[in-house]
Design an enzyme around this catalytic site. Structure first.
Site, PDB file in Angstrom:
ATOM      1  N   LYS A  51       0.837  -1.207   0.000  1.00 48.93           N
ATOM      2  CA  LYS A  51       0.000   0.000   0.000  1.00 48.93           C
ATOM      3  C   LYS A  51       0.871   1.256   0.000  1.00 48.93           C
ATOM      4  O   LYS A  51       2.060   1.198   0.333  1.00 48.93           O
ATOM      5  CB  LYS A  51      -0.919  -0.014   1.227  1.00 48.93           C
ATOM      6  CG  LYS A  51      -0.177   0.038   2.566  1.00 48.93           C
ATOM      7  CD  LYS A  51      -1.136  -0.157   3.729  1.00 48.93           C
ATOM      8  CE  LYS A  51      -0.427  -0.073   5.069  1.00 48.93           C
ATOM      9  NZ  LYS A  51      -1.335  -0.396   6.198  1.00 48.93           N
ATOM     10  N   ARG A 142     -11.779   0.922  14.670  1.00 53.99           N
ATOM     11  CA  ARG A 142     -11.486   1.716  13.488  1.00 53.99           C
ATOM     12  C   ARG A 142     -12.129   1.104  12.252  1.00 53.99           C
ATOM     13  O   ARG A 142     -13.096   1.613  11.726  1.00 53.99           O
ATOM     14  CB  ARG A 142      -9.950   1.766  13.370  1.00 53.99           C
ATOM     15  CG  ARG A 142      -9.388   2.634  12.333  1.00 53.99           C
ATOM     16  CD  ARG A 142      -7.875   2.503  12.301  1.00 53.99           C
ATOM     17  NE  ARG A 142      -7.460   1.234  11.701  1.00 53.99           N
ATOM     18  CZ  ARG A 142      -6.215   0.934  11.358  1.00 53.99           C
ATOM     19  NH1 ARG A 142      -5.234   1.781  11.574  1.00 53.99           N
ATOM     20  NH2 ARG A 142      -5.922  -0.216  10.816  1.00 53.99           N
ATOM     21  N   TYR A 267      13.806  30.979   6.751  1.00 56.48           N
ATOM     22  CA  TYR A 267      12.608  31.701   7.194  1.00 56.48           C
ATOM     23  C   TYR A 267      12.583  31.840   8.708  1.00 56.48           C
ATOM     24  O   TYR A 267      12.773  30.876   9.436  1.00 56.48           O
ATOM     25  CB  TYR A 267      11.353  30.964   6.729  1.00 56.48           C
ATOM     26  CG  TYR A 267      11.179  30.963   5.233  1.00 56.48           C
ATOM     27  CD1 TYR A 267      11.119  32.160   4.522  1.00 56.48           C
ATOM     28  CD2 TYR A 267      11.071  29.770   4.533  1.00 56.48           C
ATOM     29  CE1 TYR A 267      10.962  32.161   3.140  1.00 56.48           C
ATOM     30  CE2 TYR A 267      10.902  29.761   3.150  1.00 56.48           C
ATOM     31  CZ  TYR A 267      10.852  30.963   2.462  1.00 56.48           C
ATOM     32  OH  TYR A 267      10.695  30.971   1.111  1.00 56.48           O
ATOM     33  N   MET A 315      10.355  24.388   1.789  1.00 55.07           N
ATOM     34  CA  MET A 315       9.680  23.452   0.891  1.00 55.07           C
ATOM     35  C   MET A 315      10.651  22.724  -0.025  1.00 55.07           C
ATOM     36  O   MET A 315      10.555  21.522  -0.243  1.00 55.07           O
ATOM     37  CB  MET A 315       8.635  24.199   0.039  1.00 55.07           C
ATOM     38  CG  MET A 315       7.815  23.267  -0.830  1.00 55.07           C
ATOM     39  SD  MET A 315       6.674  24.139  -1.913  1.00 55.07           S
ATOM     40  CE  MET A 315       5.551  24.863  -0.734  1.00 55.07           C
TER      41      MET A 315
HETATM   42  C1  LIG Z   1      -0.828  -1.551   6.822  1.00 55.71           C
HETATM   43  C2  LIG Z   1      -1.504  -2.811   7.197  1.00 55.71           C
HETATM   44  C3  LIG Z   1      -0.755  -3.973   7.396  1.00 55.71           C
HETATM   45  C4  LIG Z   1       0.756  -3.971   7.395  1.00 55.71           C
HETATM   46  O1  LIG Z   1       1.159  -3.511   8.654  1.00 55.71           O
HETATM   47  P1  LIG Z   1       2.702  -3.348   9.018  1.00 55.71           P
HETATM   48  O2  LIG Z   1       2.735  -3.069  10.454  1.00 55.71           O
HETATM   49  O3  LIG Z   1       3.171  -2.212   8.168  1.00 55.71           O
HETATM   50  O4  LIG Z   1       3.350  -4.627   8.630  1.00 55.71           O
HETATM   51  C5  LIG Z   1      -1.420  -5.141   7.655  1.00 55.71           C
HETATM   52  N1  LIG Z   1      -2.764  -5.170   7.739  1.00 55.71           N
HETATM   53  C6  LIG Z   1      -3.533  -4.073   7.577  1.00 55.71           C
HETATM   54  C7  LIG Z   1      -4.998  -4.190   7.681  1.00 55.71           C
HETATM   55  C8  LIG Z   1      -2.927  -2.855   7.306  1.00 55.71           C
HETATM   56  O5  LIG Z   1      -3.666  -1.763   7.132  1.00 55.71           O
END
Ligand SMILES: *Cc1c(COP(=O)(O)O)cnc(C)c1O
Length: 373
Positions: A51, A142, A267, A315
Site C-alpha cells: 500500500k 477503526r 525563514y 519546501m
Molecule cells: C498496513 C496494514 C498492514 C501492514 O502492517 P505493518 O505493520 O506495516 O506490517 C497489515 N494489515 C492491515 C490491515 C494494514 O492496514
C-alpha cells in the site's frame, strides 16, 4: 510513477548521475532479504503489503521482489491500488481491504482481486463471483465489522452462493508492545470470529491477523498468513536489529558560502550563526518529505562527518552548517541511509521529527529521482 521520475530513469545511469540530483536509492535486495526473514519465521504464507506505493518505494518493483523471495500474495488498501498492480502485469493474488460501499466491485471480479468485507452493506453491494475475506475488528475501534455485527455478517455471507468467502482477517492495535492486554484480547476476538464463521457454514482457508510487529514477536498470532508491510522496508516497530534498511537519500551541494557570526538562516531566522562558518545548500525540503518539524535537530553526512541542518527546513531546500572543514559545490550529501557509513537513518529522522519511520517513508515526494538496485 511521475513524469519527473521517468525523466530521471531515462537518463544514463552511473555514479555521476547519482551525484547530480536528489536521489532516493531503493535497495530491492534488502527488501528481498527482509521477505526471506519473514518467510523463515512464519509457518504460513507471507502477504506483502504494498500500500501507499509500497511505503514510497514503488509498488510494482517491491511487489515483484517480494513475490520472488517468498511472498505468495499481495495486499493493498484501495481497489485502485490493486488495479494499478494488474496494470503493471502483476497477476499474483491481491487483497484490497479498505473501500467505500459503492466501489467498482465488478472490476475487482474481472481482475481477480480479492476484497475485504467489513459490513452487511458492503456484502450486499458485491458483484457476483466476488472472492472475499470477512474483516473483523479485533480491537482497533477503526475498521472491520464490530463483533456485535459479526454473526449477522457471517450468516449473510453464507446466504450468498455467488460470493466465495476465502478468508477471515483481523488487525491488532497494540502489537508493537506485545505485553499489552490489547494484543491478547485481539487474538481471542479473532479466534472467536473464525469459529463463528465456521459455525455459519463458511470455510475461510486464509485466516490472518498479524502484521509486522505481531509476526516478529507473537507466534500465537500467526494463523495461516501474515500481512507484512513495514517489515519489508526494514522497520521493526519493536526495535532495531533484525531487518535490513532499504532507502538511501542523497543530494548534491548546490551552493557553499562563508558567513560571519550573526547571520540569520532561512525563514524566521530560527538559527543565527554563532561564529564565522561555512553553509551548504541542498535542494531537498519538506515537499520531498524532510519533516519540517526536524528543523534545527536533524543531521546529514558530508564527507564522512555528521553535520547539522540549520534554520527551518523549507519546501524545496535545506541548509547545512559545514563548520570550517572544506566542502564544495557538487559534493554529495547523504541525508539518510542504512547507517553503515555513519549517516543518519530513517529512524533517526523519525525521532527528530517526533514521528515514526512509516510517516517519513510514505512522505517522500515524487520529485526525488528513484533509483532501484
Ligand atoms: C498496513 C496494514 C498492514 C501492514 O502492517 P505493518 O505493520 O506495516 O506490517 C497489515 N494489515 C492491515 C490491515 C494494514 O492496514
Amino acid at each position: 510513477m511521475t513524469a519527473l521520475a521517468d525523466v530521471a530513469r531515462s537518463t544514463p545511469s552511473g555514479e555521476g548521475e547519482r551525484g547530480n540530483r536528489p536521489t532516493l536509492a531503493v535497495d530491492l535486495g534488502a527488501v528481498g532479504a527482509n521477505v526471506r526473514h519473514f518467510a523463515r519465521i512464519t509457518p504460513g504464507e507471507v502477504m506483502a503489503v504494498v500500500k501507499a506505493d509500497a511505503f514510497g518505494h514503488g509498488a510494482a518493483g517491491v511487489a515483484r521482489t517480494a513475490l520472488a523471495h517468498g511472498a505468495s500474495r499481495l495486499g493493498v488498501t484501495s481497489l485502485d491500488e490493486a488495479l494499478a498492480l494488474r496494470f503493471r502485469h502483476i497477476d499474483a493474488p491481491v487483497l484490497s481491504w479498505l473501500n467505500p460501499v459503492d466501489a467498482n466491485w465488478g472490476a475487482a471480479v474481472r481482475e481477480g482481486i480479492e476484497v475485504a468485507v467489513p459490513s452487511a452493506e458492503h456484502l450486499a453491494a458485491l458483484a457476483p463471483g466476488a472472492r472475499v475475506h470477512l474483516h473483523l475488528d479485533c480491537g482497533t475501534g477503526r475498521d472491520g465489522a464490530e463483533p456485535a455485527a459479526w454473526p449477522g455478517l457471517c450468516a449473510a455471507a453464507a446466504r450468498r452462493p455467488d460470493v466465495s468467502v476465502v478468508g477471515v482477517m483481523g488487525h491488532l492495535s497494540c502489537a508493537d508492545a506485545p505485553s499489552e492486554r490489547g494484543d491478547a484480547s485481539g487474538r481471542e476476538i479473532f479466534g472467536w470470529g473464525v469459529r463463528v464463521a465456521r459455525a455459519a457454514g463458511l470455510d475461510p482457508v486464509h485466516q490472518h491477523l498479524a502484521a509486522t510487529a505481531a509476526t516478529l514477536n507473537d507466534p500465537l498470532s500467526h494463523h495461516t498468513m501474515s500481512r507484512i508491510g513495514a517489515g519489508l522496508f526494514g522497520i521493526d516497530p519493536s526495535g532495531p536489529g533484525r531487518l535490513t534498511p532499504t532507502l538511501t537519500l542523497t543530494a548534491p551541494l548546490l551552493g557553499v558560502r562563508t558567513v560571519s557570526a550573526g547571520t540569520g538562516v532561512g525563514y524566521g531566522h530560527t538559527w543565527v550563526a554563532p561564529r564565522t562558518t561555512t553553509l551548504g545548500l541542498v535542494g531537498v525540503g519538506y515537499a520531498d518529505g524532510l519533516p519540517r518539524s526536524a528543523s534545527n535537530r536533524a543531521q546529514v553526512l558530508v564527507r564522512g562527518r555528521r553535520r547539522p541542518l540549520v534554520g527551518r527546513i523549507s519546501m524545496d531546500m535545506s541548509v547545512i552548517d559545514l563548520g570550517t572543514e572544506g566542502a564544495q559545490m557538487g559534493d554529495v550529501v547523504t541525508v539518510f541511509g542504512p547507517g553503515t557509513a555513519g549517516e543518519p537513518t530513517v529512524a533517526e529522522w523519525a525521532s527528530w521529527a517526533g514521528t515514526i519511520e512509516h510517516e517519513v517513508m510514505t512522505g517522500l515526494g515524487p520529485r526525488l529521482a528513484r533509483r532501484m538496485s
